[in-house]
Write a protein that holds these residues in place. Structure first.
Motif, short mmCIF file in Angstrom:
data_model
loop_
_atom_site.label_atom_id
_atom_site.label_comp_id
_atom_site.label_asym_id
_atom_site.label_seq_id
_atom_site.Cartn_x
_atom_site.Cartn_y
_atom_site.Cartn_z
N GLY A 239 0.63 -1.23 0.02
CA GLY A 239 0.20 -0.07 0.09
C GLY A 239 0.82 1.21 -0.12
O GLY A 239 0.28 2.31 0.10
N GLN A 240 2.00 1.29 -0.09
CA GLN A 240 3.04 2.18 0.04
C GLN A 240 3.87 2.70 -1.30
O GLN A 240 5.05 2.86 -1.33
CB GLN A 240 3.94 2.23 1.10
N LEU A 241 3.27 1.91 -2.41
CA LEU A 241 4.00 1.93 -3.56
C LEU A 241 3.67 3.16 -4.87
O LEU A 241 3.51 2.82 -5.94
CB LEU A 241 3.78 0.71 -4.28
N ILE A 245 0.38 -1.20 -8.39
CA ILE A 245 0.43 -2.37 -7.88
C ILE A 245 1.41 -3.29 -8.23
O ILE A 245 2.43 -3.07 -9.03
CB ILE A 245 -1.18 -3.01 -8.35
N VAL A 246 1.46 -4.33 -7.30
CA VAL A 246 2.40 -5.44 -7.74
C VAL A 246 2.19 -6.50 -8.73
O VAL A 246 1.05 -7.06 -8.66
CB VAL A 246 2.93 -6.22 -6.54
N LYS A 247 3.06 -6.62 -9.70
CA LYS A 247 2.59 -7.56 -10.91
C LYS A 247 3.72 -8.77 -11.04
O LYS A 247 4.85 -8.40 -10.72
CB LYS A 247 2.44 -6.89 -12.32
N THR A 248 3.31 -9.87 -11.60
CA THR A 248 4.07 -10.79 -11.96
C THR A 248 4.96 -10.40 -13.19
O THR A 248 4.44 -9.85 -14.31
CB THR A 248 3.46 -12.02 -12.43
N CYS A 249 6.38 -10.54 -13.19
CA CYS A 249 7.04 -10.12 -14.20
C CYS A 249 6.70 -11.02 -15.66
O CYS A 249 6.56 -12.24 -15.55
CB CYS A 249 8.47 -10.49 -13.92
N ALA A 250 6.64 -10.16 -16.67
CA ALA A 250 6.33 -10.99 -18.06
C ALA A 250 7.40 -11.97 -18.48
O ALA A 250 7.30 -12.93 -18.59
CB ALA A 250 5.97 -10.12 -19.25
N THR A 251 8.55 -11.37 -18.64
CA THR A 251 9.90 -12.29 -18.93
C THR A 251 10.85 -11.58 -17.99
O THR A 251 10.86 -10.57 -17.40
CB THR A 251 9.97 -11.94 -20.51
#
Length: 256
Positions: A239-241, A245-251
């Motif tokens: 919540g401090q970014l 939001i946090v996402k999964t790396c594509a590559t």
């Protein structure tokens, strides 16, 4: 009758003498199958020797050649056995369980949000990799920029009153084109030029096509190898970014 018997006896005697070759001296005798000319062609016939079959076994056999063997391993080499049950290195196992996460992207006007996110990650014990990538090209049909906000508002009101142009909005996220009015944003220049011709026919004067994202880039914060413990720390500061939001790396090596 006697004479006949004597004649037959005489004939038999003559035939017997003829068959035995006794009469060859006077040129009378049977024809024999001989080839004296082949005997005459023999070379040193006196050197021909007949070897009995028994003597053939007396010929010494050629001993088999030994097959070369592999070189022996020196006894001085260490013979420490390999322990297959030995535990593997903990580092490969840790890497296999690691995951990649990324935050962003942050635009040129989001420097404060980017700094907030970086500070929160450092406090959580995480070291993000900062990746910058150019913003994909876009073309915009632009009115302006005007000398002031007042002039821009006056032009905006005029377009609204005419009611001919359906797509228009003030430019708010490209400082180089502010204050200005956008009449449409397009992924290729050809589409933007087509829109320019349309608004000109609708009575709009002074519009032009510009490259909306020239020289701009966006920033992504990448955490390429997070352990389960680090994932927990990241969740606590999610919540401090700076609104991202946090996402999964594509590559693993992709930039935004």
């Amino acid at each position: 009758m006697r004479t006949l018997l004597l004649a037959l006896l005489l004939v038999n005697l003559v035939f017997f003498a003829w068959s035995q070759g006794w009469m060859t001296g006077v040129g009378i005798g049977p024809v024999t199958q001989r080839e004296p000319q082949r005997l005459a062609l023999q070379i040193h016939p006196e050197q021909v020797q007949i070897t009995p079959l028994a003597s053939a076994s007396a010929t010494p056999a050629i001993p088999p050649q030994p097959t070369p063997s592999a070189p022996a391993i020196p006894s001085s080499l260490p013979s420490t056995p390999i322990d297959a049950s030995a535990p593997a290195s903990a580092e490969p196992a840790r890497t296999a369980n690691a995951v990649c996460r990324q935050i962003g992207s942050y635009g040129a006007l989001e420097a404060e949000a980017l700094a907030q996110a970086q500070s929160a990650l450092v406090q959580a014990g995480l070291k993000p990799t900062v990746l910058n990538a150019p913003v994909p090209a876009q073309w915009m049909v632009l009115l302006g920029p005007y000398p002031s906000q007042t002039a821009m508002r006056a032009a905006l009101d005029e377009i609204t009153q005419q009611g001919k142009v359906k797509v228009f909005a003030p430019v708010t996220d490209r400082p180089r084109y502010e204050p200005g009015i956008s009449l449409g944003v397009f992924a290729n220049e050809a589409a933007a030029q087509q829109q320019l011709q349309i608004v000109r026919k609708q009575g709009v004067q002074g519009a032009k096509v510009v490259q909306r994202n020239a020289g701009l880039s966006r920033t992504v914060l990448r955490l390429p190898a997070l352990t389960p413990e680090q994932l927990g720390a990241l969740e606590k500061v999610s919540g401090q970014l700076g609104g991202q939001i946090v996402k999964t790396c594509a590559t693993e090596g992709a930039a935004p």
